[in-house]
Design an enzyme around this catalytic site. Structure first.
Site, mmCIF file in Angstrom:
data_model
loop_
_atom_site.group_PDB
_atom_site.id
_atom_site.type_symbol
_atom_site.label_atom_id
_atom_site.label_comp_id
_atom_site.label_asym_id
_atom_site.label_seq_id
_atom_site.Cartn_x
_atom_site.Cartn_y
_atom_site.Cartn_z
ATOM 1 N N ASP A 42 -4.791 -3.097 4.476
ATOM 2 C CA ASP A 42 -4.001 -2.253 3.538
ATOM 3 C C ASP A 42 -3.655 -3.114 2.166
ATOM 4 O O ASP A 42 -2.930 -4.256 2.491
ATOM 5 C CB ASP A 42 -2.751 -1.661 4.057
ATOM 6 C CG ASP A 42 -1.966 -0.791 3.256
ATOM 7 O OD1 ASP A 42 -2.082 0.213 3.213
ATOM 8 O OD2 ASP A 42 -0.934 -1.418 2.609
ATOM 9 N N TYR A 47 0.356 -4.825 -5.676
ATOM 10 C CA TYR A 47 0.476 -6.139 -5.066
ATOM 11 C C TYR A 47 -0.275 -7.018 -5.679
ATOM 12 O O TYR A 47 0.181 -8.327 -5.525
ATOM 13 C CB TYR A 47 -0.172 -5.993 -3.595
ATOM 14 C CG TYR A 47 0.425 -5.216 -2.537
ATOM 15 C CD1 TYR A 47 1.812 -4.327 -2.910
ATOM 16 C CD2 TYR A 47 -0.318 -4.552 -1.188
ATOM 17 C CE1 TYR A 47 2.226 -3.640 -2.001
ATOM 18 C CE2 TYR A 47 0.367 -3.795 -0.481
ATOM 19 C CZ TYR A 47 1.539 -3.018 -0.914
ATOM 20 O OH TYR A 47 2.085 -2.353 0.081
ATOM 21 N N HIS A 105 1.073 5.675 -4.374
ATOM 22 C CA HIS A 105 2.219 4.797 -3.790
ATOM 23 C C HIS A 105 3.590 5.231 -3.618
ATOM 24 O O HIS A 105 4.344 5.146 -2.608
ATOM 25 C CB HIS A 105 2.229 3.151 -4.612
ATOM 26 C CG HIS A 105 2.744 2.172 -3.849
ATOM 27 N ND1 HIS A 105 2.145 0.654 -4.211
ATOM 28 C CD2 HIS A 105 3.272 2.058 -2.661
ATOM 29 C CE1 HIS A 105 2.543 0.032 -3.380
ATOM 30 N NE2 HIS A 105 3.354 0.818 -2.288
#
Length: 274
Positions: A42, A47, A105
């Site tokens: 994931d 990120y 998200h």
């Protein structure tokens, strides 16, 4: 490793979360995890590590079809054009032709594109073969229900914070009824489970750590996958070692009913940006 069957697709019940993993450490962690037997990875556009995740997958020399790979749309990529562009950018960084799962998200805010526009574009990339499944993250049961009504492609998962101090029974009940996977992030409550007296006591019975008991509690629930973050070989191995024991019904309920003090502390922790 156990698998979960959702909408006719098999998903490994335990995956590797890569939040806060960057650079060479991220690449090496992904490579090591896949070498150990992890098959569920994931990541997210936010990120900033998709390229390193892709390099780690490539270095592990595991067949792409054997890995369930997820990434998530950044908040700046919610309009139709941005969804299409950023999905292709994610594919390029990850070094793959397709994603197994693409998520929103966080829920769209009023100054973003509408949920209908975002989901419409996500449906388009599914039709183009760039993405196999779509889903959401941090959606309440009511917002998940709305997303399911809007999207022509099935909503595959709702990825949310879930651990013994964060009750998600209402969402889990909804997901089970509608064949939606609940994916648990921060399953160790940012380290909060490590000194929990009940988890310590139960772990001593099975020769397991409190963290392993907390992960077992999650993956033993129907329709729940967990994606703990880990970077050391020791922790990666420990997280995998949760499929050789089974908690009793009484133990499952005991873990589900933690102290109100611990729950309050973990709520405060969850609001911190670190």
């Amino acid at each position: 490793m156990d698998d979960i069957q959702i909408q006719g697709t098999s998903v490994p019940a335990l995956g590797l979360g890569t939040w806060q993993l960057t650079g060479q450490s991220c690449r090496e962690t992904v490579e090591t995890a896949l070498g150990m037997g992890y098959r569920h990875i994931d990541t997210a556009q936010a990120y900033g590590n998709e390229r390193q995740v892709g390099l780690g997958m490539d270095a592990a020399a595991v067949d792409r079809e054997d890995v369930f790979l997820t990434t998530k749309l950044d908040g700046s990529n919610r309009d139709e054009r941005s969804v299409r562009r950023s999905t292709r950018e994610s594919l390029n960084k990850l070094g793959t032709d397709y994603l197994d799962l693409l998520l929103i998200h966080w829920p769209n805010t009023p100054w973003m594109a509408s949920l209908s526009e975002t989901l419409g574009a996500m449906n388009d990339v599914v039709e183009e073969g760039l993405v196999r499944h779509i889903g959401v993250s941090n959606f309440s049961p009511s917002l998940l229900d709305r997303a399911r009504d809007i999207s022509s492609a099935p909503i595959f998962t709702d990825q949310v914070q879930y651990h013994p101090y964060w009750d998600q029974r209402k969402l889990l009940d909804y997901c089970r009824i509608h064949d939606v996977l609940l994916t648990a992030y921060s399953p160790l409550a940012r380290g909060g489970v490590l000194d929990d007296p009940a988890l310590v006591q139960i772990g001593n019975k099975y020769g397991k750590s409190p963290a392993q008991v907390a992960l077992r509690w999650l993956v033993q629930q129907d329709g729940v996958a967990a994606i703990p973050k880990a970077s050391s070989r020791e922790h990666l191995e420990a997280n995998l070692a949760v499929f050789d024991f089974e908690l009793t019904d009484a133990e499952m309920e005991r873990i589900r009913d933690p102290s109100k003090v611990k729950t309050g502390v973990q709520f405060v922790r969850s609001q911190l940006p670190f």
